[in-house]
Design a protein around this motif. Structure first.
Motif, PDB file in Angstrom:
ATOM      1  N   PHE A 138       2.815  -0.149  -4.417  1.00 57.80           N
ATOM      2  CA  PHE A 138       3.683  -0.788  -3.415  1.00 57.80           C
ATOM      3  C   PHE A 138       5.068  -0.965  -4.020  1.00 57.80           C
ATOM      4  N   TYR A 189      -3.659   0.757  -6.628  1.00 55.66           N
ATOM      5  CA  TYR A 189      -2.897   0.566  -5.388  1.00 55.66           C
ATOM      6  C   TYR A 189      -1.419   0.421  -5.732  1.00 55.66           C
ATOM      7  N   ASP A 230       7.499   1.415   3.141  1.00 53.97           N
ATOM      8  CA  ASP A 230       6.286   1.476   3.946  1.00 53.97           C
ATOM      9  C   ASP A 230       5.177   2.281   3.265  1.00 53.97           C
ATOM     10  N   ARG A 231       5.490   2.882   2.134  1.00 51.66           N
ATOM     11  CA  ARG A 231       4.493   3.660   1.404  1.00 51.66           C
ATOM     12  C   ARG A 231       3.485   2.740   0.754  1.00 51.66           C
ATOM     13  N   LYS A 232       2.212   3.038   0.897  1.00 55.52           N
ATOM     14  CA  LYS A 232       1.143   2.264   0.270  1.00 55.52           C
ATOM     15  C   LYS A 232       0.135   3.229  -0.351  1.00 55.52           C
ATOM     16  N   TRP A 246      -2.743   4.865  -2.712  1.00 58.12           N
ATOM     17  CA  TRP A 246      -3.900   4.337  -3.420  1.00 58.12           C
ATOM     18  C   TRP A 246      -4.765   5.492  -3.909  1.00 58.12           C
TER      19      TRP A 246
END
Length: 393
Positions: free
Chosen positions: A210, A208, A221-223, A225
């Protein structure tokens, strides 16, 4: 093999140092991986490249120069704790490795194990390291990679398998190479590995990404995974499946990879590779892969499929001389009807330390031919001659 964790295969003690605060002496080991030589271009392009899975048409006679040079020391404290200290510099002065400055400090970490009585093999580390790397051989592709600086642990024994957990930050890569500090992009990585099944050994990954307040504001705002699984069948064949959201092979957010915070990209990667007749005078390595892109990169659609296949027959005449032949074919098939395709062949006469395909050091004298047909009806041919060495130690 390749630029990756092969460094652990062997090491040579070159010095002895004294740690006066511990009252112990420790050997310093020199280990590494390198390949250098001349690659003469006689065609339109020096290398044959299609798609985004490394050297998708095969790496033999189709790879750049570089090397990794590591110094490490290990010692044991009076309490039984087993420590190591590692520093590694690499030289990959080529855009393939994002190393414009030529020399990078890629490892500088310390680690320790045998500090928990019930988990003596559990290893704790902190610093800068090759992290979360999972690689393929014939195409020199990192299907997972999260090199950076941070910390974590490896090999927590859960009974059914071993568990790794890491937290790393992306190292700023300026004109001088990877010599900076965190740039605000981070990854939480997990690996559950060594799981025995009736068909082979499985590893599972979940990662993940961040950013922090230090990161690019447009990317906060990008996440991204990703999840992945591998199946190793007897050490001879390996299947890989990976699914990624808003990322490809890494969840460490790279500002140059994506154009805006509106990205909605999904990527599926699947591959099968292996060796037939492994360890015999005549053996054959193979790799086939599939990669699917769907969604948007910024305001641009990214829908396309990639297909690639490589085969490498190898014959050892004796424990010194061998002849290898490699052939590859790859296609990028775009949703809008465009297509990019290419092929490559290489024949290599080798001199090596031992008669096995992985015996090194090795000298190679090779000829590479290939062609890429781009979707704008432009064709590029490759004809290259080379002499190089490859070694790990």
């Amino acid at each position: 093999m390749k630029k990756n964790e092969i460094l652990v295969l062997a090491s040579v003690a070159i010095a002895s140092v004294v740690l006066p605060h511990l009252g112990v002496a420790a050997e310093v080991d020199f280990s590494g991986y390198a390949r250098y030589g001349a690659h003469y271009q006689a065609g339109d392009k020096q290398y044959v490249e299609v798609g985004t899975t490394g050297r998708s048409l095969g790496r033999l006679g189709n790879e750049v120069n570089g090397g990794e040079f590591q110094l490490s020391t290990t010692f044991e404290g009076g309490n039984g704790a087993q420590w190591d200290l590692v520093v590694l510099f690499d030289n990959w002065a080529h855009e393939d490795w994002s190393s414009p400055g030529g020399v990078d400090l890629k490892k500088a970490y310390a680690g320790v194990k045998n500090i928990i009585p019930s988990q003596p093999q559990m290893y704790f580390w902190a610093g800068r390291d090759f992290h979360g790397r999972a690689t393929q051989s014939l195409n020199d592709y990192y299907y997972l990679t999260h090199d950076g600086q941070g910390g974590g642990f490896k090999d927590l024994d859960l009974g059914a398998g071993l568990f790794d957990l890491g937290f790393v930050g992306n190292v700023k890569n300026g004109d001088g190479g990877s010599l900076g500090s965190d740039e605000g992009s981070y990854a939480l990585t997990t690996k559950f590995h060594g799981v025995e099944t009736f068909v082979g050994t499985m590893d599972f990954y979940a990662n993940y990404g961040f950013t922090s307040e230090a990161g690019d504001p447009s990317l906060r705002d990008r996440k991204p995974w990703q999840v992945a699984a591998t199946l190793d069948i007897g050490g001879n064949h390996k299947a890989i499946v990976r699914y990624s959201e808003d990322s490809d092979n890494t969840v460490l957010i790279q500002p140059w990879d994506f154009s805006s915070e509106e990205d909605d990209l999904q990527i599926i990667f699947a591959s099968l590779e292996g060796t037939f007749n492994k360890g015999n005078p005549l053996s054959v390595q193979y790799l086939i892969s599939y990669k699917e892109f769907a969604g948007m990169e910024g305001t641009e659609p990214r829908d396309k499929n990639e297909y690639a296949a490589i085969v490498r027959p190898m014959y050892s005449w004796n424990d010194i001389h061998s002849t290898w032949f490699e052939a590859g074919y790859a296609v990028e098939d775009f949703e809008n009807g465009n297509e990019k395709k290419g092929w490559k062949t290489t024949i290599s006469q080798n001199i090596s330390l031992g008669g096995l395909s992985w015996s090194r050091p090795m000298l190679r004298f090779y000829v590479t031919m290939g062609e890429v047909d781009d979707f704008d009806s432009t064709k590029y041919d490759t004809l290259s001659y080379g002499a190089m060495f490859e070694a790990w130690w």
